[in-house]
Design a protein around this motif. Sequence first.
Motif, PDB file in Angstrom:
ATOM      1  N   VAL A 215      20.614  83.218 111.748  1.00  0.00           N
ATOM      2  CA  VAL A 215      19.742  82.043 111.831  1.00  0.00           C
ATOM      3  C   VAL A 215      18.903  81.925 110.559  1.00  0.00           C
ATOM      4  CG1 VAL A 215      17.910  80.881 113.116  1.00  0.00           C
ATOM      5  CG2 VAL A 215      19.638  82.246 114.340  1.00  0.00           C
ATOM      6  N   ILE A 216      19.018  80.778 109.899  1.00  0.00           N
ATOM      7  CA  ILE A 216      18.194  80.455 108.732  1.00  0.00           C
ATOM      8  C   ILE A 216      17.349  79.234 109.077  1.00  0.00           C
ATOM      9  CG2 ILE A 216      18.150  79.762 106.314  1.00  0.00           C
ATOM     10  CD1 ILE A 216      19.253  82.538 106.637  1.00  0.00           C
ATOM     11  N   THR A 217      16.043  79.386 108.953  1.00  0.00           N
ATOM     12  CA  THR A 217      15.116  78.278 109.223  1.00  0.00           C
ATOM     13  C   THR A 217      14.356  77.955 107.953  1.00  0.00           C
ATOM     14  OG1 THR A 217      14.848  78.937 111.538  1.00  0.00           O
ATOM     15  CG2 THR A 217      13.151  77.502 110.601  1.00  0.00           C
ATOM     16  N   PHE A 218      14.304  76.681 107.600  1.00  0.00           N
ATOM     17  CA  PHE A 218      13.515  76.277 106.440  1.00  0.00           C
ATOM     18  C   PHE A 218      12.069  76.043 106.878  1.00  0.00           C
ATOM     19  CE2 PHE A 218      17.813  75.243 105.010  1.00  0.00           C
ATOM     20  CZ  PHE A 218      17.797  75.887 103.773  1.00  0.00           C
ATOM     21  N   ALA A 219      11.153  76.656 106.132  1.00  0.00           N
ATOM     22  CA  ALA A 219       9.742  76.687 106.535  1.00  0.00           C
ATOM     23  C   ALA A 219       9.100  75.313 106.495  1.00  0.00           C
ATOM     24  CB  ALA A 219       8.975  77.643 105.619  1.00  0.00           C
ATOM     25  N   GLU A 220       8.151  75.115 107.404  1.00  0.00           N
ATOM     26  CA  GLU A 220       7.341  73.902 107.376  1.00  0.00           C
ATOM     27  C   GLU A 220       6.620  73.803 106.030  1.00  0.00           C
ATOM     28  OE1 GLU A 220       6.909  71.376 109.339  1.00  0.00           O
ATOM     29  OE2 GLU A 220       8.176  72.043 110.989  1.00  0.00           O
ATOM     30  N   GLY A 221       6.602  72.609 105.480  1.00  0.00           N
ATOM     31  CA  GLY A 221       5.956  72.400 104.183  1.00  0.00           C
ATOM     32  C   GLY A 221       6.935  72.408 103.024  1.00  0.00           C
ATOM     33  N   SER A 222       8.196  72.766 103.287  1.00  0.00           N
ATOM     34  CA  SER A 222       9.213  72.714 102.230  1.00  0.00           C
ATOM     35  C   SER A 222       9.434  71.264 101.833  1.00  0.00           C
ATOM     36  CB  SER A 222      10.522  73.326 102.714  1.00  0.00           C
ATOM     37  OG  SER A 222      10.353  74.677 103.085  1.00  0.00           O
ATOM     38  N   THR A 223       9.609  71.046 100.531  1.00  0.00           N
ATOM     39  CA  THR A 223       9.809  69.674 100.062  1.00  0.00           C
ATOM     40  C   THR A 223      11.256  69.401  99.659  1.00  0.00           C
ATOM     41  OG1 THR A 223       9.177  70.326  97.813  1.00  0.00           O
ATOM     42  CG2 THR A 223       7.435  69.493  99.252  1.00  0.00           C
ATOM     43  N   THR A 224      12.089  70.426  99.693  1.00  0.00           N
ATOM     44  CA  THR A 224      13.504  70.229  99.399  1.00  0.00           C
ATOM     45  C   THR A 224      14.319  71.281 100.147  1.00  0.00           C
ATOM     46  OG1 THR A 224      15.137  69.910  97.643  1.00  0.00           O
ATOM     47  CG2 THR A 224      13.562  71.715  97.367  1.00  0.00           C
ATOM     48  N   TYR A 225      15.629  71.076 100.204  1.00  0.00           N
ATOM     49  CA  TYR A 225      16.523  72.003 100.898  1.00  0.00           C
ATOM     50  C   TYR A 225      17.815  72.028 100.107  1.00  0.00           C
ATOM     51  CZ  TYR A 225      13.071  70.539 104.221  1.00  0.00           C
ATOM     52  OH  TYR A 225      11.873  70.230 104.785  1.00  0.00           O
ATOM     53  N   SER A 226      18.392  73.180  99.956  1.00  0.00           N
ATOM     54  CA  SER A 226      19.555  73.254  99.094  1.00  0.00           C
ATOM     55  C   SER A 226      20.570  74.261  99.611  1.00  0.00           C
ATOM     56  CB  SER A 226      19.130  73.645  97.676  1.00  0.00           C
ATOM     57  OG  SER A 226      20.246  73.870  96.857  1.00  0.00           O
ATOM     58  N   LYS A 227      21.833  73.948  99.360  1.00  0.00           N
ATOM     59  CA  LYS A 227      22.910  74.872  99.697  1.00  0.00           C
ATOM     60  C   LYS A 227      22.934  76.078  98.763  1.00  0.00           C
ATOM     61  CE  LYS A 227      26.187  72.433  96.733  1.00  0.00           C
ATOM     62  NZ  LYS A 227      27.438  71.665  96.662  1.00  0.00           N
ATOM     63  N   ASP A 228      22.130  76.051  97.688  1.00  0.00           N
ATOM     64  CA  ASP A 228      22.111  77.163  96.731  1.00  0.00           C
ATOM     65  C   ASP A 228      21.809  78.488  97.418  1.00  0.00           C
ATOM     66  OD1 ASP A 228      22.616  75.316  94.801  1.00  0.00           O
ATOM     67  OD2 ASP A 228      20.590  75.310  93.956  1.00  0.00           O
ATOM     68  N   LEU A 229      21.104  78.431  98.522  1.00  0.00           N
ATOM     69  CA  LEU A 229      20.785  79.648  99.268  1.00  0.00           C
ATOM     70  C   LEU A 229      22.065  80.385  99.680  1.00  0.00           C
ATOM     71  CD1 LEU A 229      18.386  81.245 100.563  1.00  0.00           C
ATOM     72  CD2 LEU A 229      18.777  79.897 102.634  1.00  0.00           C
ATOM     73  N   PHE A 230      23.142  79.633  99.886  1.00  0.00           N
ATOM     74  CA  PHE A 230      24.392  80.216 100.382  1.00  0.00           C
ATOM     75  C   PHE A 230      25.448  80.407  99.284  1.00  0.00           C
ATOM     76  CE2 PHE A 230      22.447  77.476 103.631  1.00  0.00           C
ATOM     77  CZ  PHE A 230      22.111  78.439 104.574  1.00  0.00           C
ATOM     78  N   ASN A 231      25.035  80.266  98.039  1.00  0.00           N
ATOM     79  CA  ASN A 231      25.998  80.365  96.929  1.00  0.00           C
ATOM     80  C   ASN A 231      26.763  81.688  96.937  1.00  0.00           C
ATOM     81  OD1 ASN A 231      25.494  77.860  95.895  1.00  0.00           O
ATOM     82  ND2 ASN A 231      24.339  78.553  94.106  1.00  0.00           N
ATOM     83  N   GLU A 232      28.062  81.575  96.661  1.00  0.00           N
ATOM     84  CA  GLU A 232      28.951  82.727  96.459  1.00  0.00           C
ATOM     85  C   GLU A 232      29.163  83.574  97.712  1.00  0.00           C
ATOM     86  OE1 GLU A 232      27.695  84.994  93.099  1.00  0.00           O
ATOM     87  OE2 GLU A 232      27.678  83.274  91.744  1.00  0.00           O
ATOM     88  N   LEU A 233      28.819  83.043  98.875  1.00  0.00           N
ATOM     89  CA  LEU A 233      29.067  83.780 100.110  1.00  0.00           C
ATOM     90  C   LEU A 233      30.429  83.372 100.672  1.00  0.00           C
ATOM     91  CD1 LEU A 233      25.665  83.723 102.040  1.00  0.00           C
ATOM     92  CD2 LEU A 233      26.681  85.611 100.782  1.00  0.00           C
ATOM     93  N   PRO A 234      31.175  84.325 101.163  1.00  0.00           N
ATOM     94  CA  PRO A 234      32.467  83.983 101.789  1.00  0.00           C
ATOM     95  C   PRO A 234      32.233  83.291 103.126  1.00  0.00           C
ATOM     96  CG  PRO A 234      31.996  86.314 102.080  1.00  0.00           C
ATOM     97  CD  PRO A 234      30.927  85.790 101.174  1.00  0.00           C
ATOM     98  N   ALA A 235      33.264  82.663 103.617  1.00  0.00           N
ATOM     99  CA  ALA A 235      33.163  81.912 104.872  1.00  0.00           C
ATOM    100  C   ALA A 235      32.933  82.811 106.075  1.00  0.00           C
ATOM    101  CB  ALA A 235      34.423  81.078 105.076  1.00  0.00           C
ATOM    102  N   THR A 236      33.079  84.115 105.892  1.00  0.00           N
ATOM    103  CA  THR A 236      32.828  85.030 107.012  1.00  0.00           C
ATOM    104  C   THR A 236      31.346  85.114 107.361  1.00  0.00           C
ATOM    105  OG1 THR A 236      32.807  86.839 105.407  1.00  0.00           O
ATOM    106  CG2 THR A 236      34.861  86.441 106.596  1.00  0.00           C
ATOM    107  N   HIS A 237      30.483  84.716 106.433  1.00  0.00           N
ATOM    108  CA  HIS A 237      29.046  84.669 106.709  1.00  0.00           C
ATOM    109  C   HIS A 237      28.694  83.254 107.155  1.00  0.00           C
ATOM    110  CE1 HIS A 237      27.600  88.612 105.307  1.00  0.00           C
ATOM    111  NE2 HIS A 237      28.536  88.527 104.396  1.00  0.00           N
ATOM    112  N   LEU A 238      28.520  83.091 108.453  1.00  0.00           N
ATOM    113  CA  LEU A 238      28.215  81.780 109.013  1.00  0.00           C
ATOM    114  C   LEU A 238      26.821  81.792 109.623  1.00  0.00           C
ATOM    115  CD1 LEU A 238      31.634  80.978 110.740  1.00  0.00           C
ATOM    116  CD2 LEU A 238      30.759  80.088 108.560  1.00  0.00           C
ATOM    117  N   PHE A 239      26.095  80.668 109.467  1.00  0.00           N
ATOM    118  CA  PHE A 239      24.691  80.612 109.880  1.00  0.00           C
ATOM    119  C   PHE A 239      24.392  79.353 110.687  1.00  0.00           C
ATOM    120  CE2 PHE A 239      25.025  82.818 105.829  1.00  0.00           C
ATOM    121  CZ  PHE A 239      24.361  84.008 106.088  1.00  0.00           C
ATOM    122  N   LYS A 240      23.426  79.515 111.567  1.00  0.00           N
ATOM    123  CA  LYS A 240      22.793  78.379 112.219  1.00  0.00           C
ATOM    124  C   LYS A 240      21.589  78.005 111.358  1.00  0.00           C
ATOM    125  CE  LYS A 240      23.943  80.241 116.786  1.00  0.00           C
ATOM    126  NZ  LYS A 240      23.371  80.747 118.072  1.00  0.00           N
TER     127      LYS A 240
END
Length: 284
Positions: A215-240
């Motif tokens: 589970v990945i939750t973006f914190a209240e007050g964030s002004t942007t959101y990006s897929k960069d957090l998941f860069n270079e991860l294989p598809a075996t790592h799946l998140f809610k």
Amino acid sequence: MPQFSLFQELRFVDVNNQNINTSGKWQIDGDDTITLKANWTRITHNVIFDSNGGDSVNNLVVNSYTQIESLPIPEWTDHRFIGWLLNDEFVELPLQMKDSDIHLVASWKGVNDEFEFRDETDNTITITKYIGNDSTVTIPETISNKTVKTLAENAFAECSNVKNIVLPSSLVNLEFKSLYGCSGLESLTISGNAVGSLQYFFGNDESNIPLSLEVITFAEGSTTYSKDLFNELPATHLFKVNLPASLKTTPADAFYKCINIKEAYLPEGINTISSRTFCNCTNL
């Protein structure tokens, strides 16, 4: 004037209580022969204290060429006093005074019941170590009225018992291996403005990212959101992925082609899903 070359720390004051006039000459009344006896006093110097954020400390006035056996200990809420620095080196007692003033600066380590931290020159806080025992760790947005901005390398080293980490939106700098050691982590709340990827935060080794982290939750007050957090991860790592309740519009292309999202939860108050927010998220 008499000289006292062997004891430079002494200052000539007067002779038999006969003061020296402003011209520097002896002022003696009468024609009788007299015996002159010099009177000396030690030169004094100041020990100047910079408490560096702690309670103020009064300066000391001490004789030159004497030893100082003890120094005052300042106090500062949520900080532990480490020692006094002289020219960036820790002072050892006894301290030998010489023939000039000295300037001492207090050194501190930030510490409370849960964290060790560092006060930065830009008036922000860096969390350097988690020292608590809870399975859920919530880092506050401020400590000692300063914004918490950085999570240091190895801040969670050997914290295998930690299952949930909640970072504030202000914490945007996560250093290399800042989450390394959280082998039992199940959920992470992180600022959408954070720079870097999970792989980087766990030491550039995908095997360090626990499979229990789902589970990945973006914190209240964030002004942007990006897929960069998941860069270079294989598809075996799946998140809610949970987006914050305050979000009204999703950024365009925020998670474009992100293969690591299997579920995305949008807040009830959202009114616009921008173009390609979740386009080509093939595991969603």
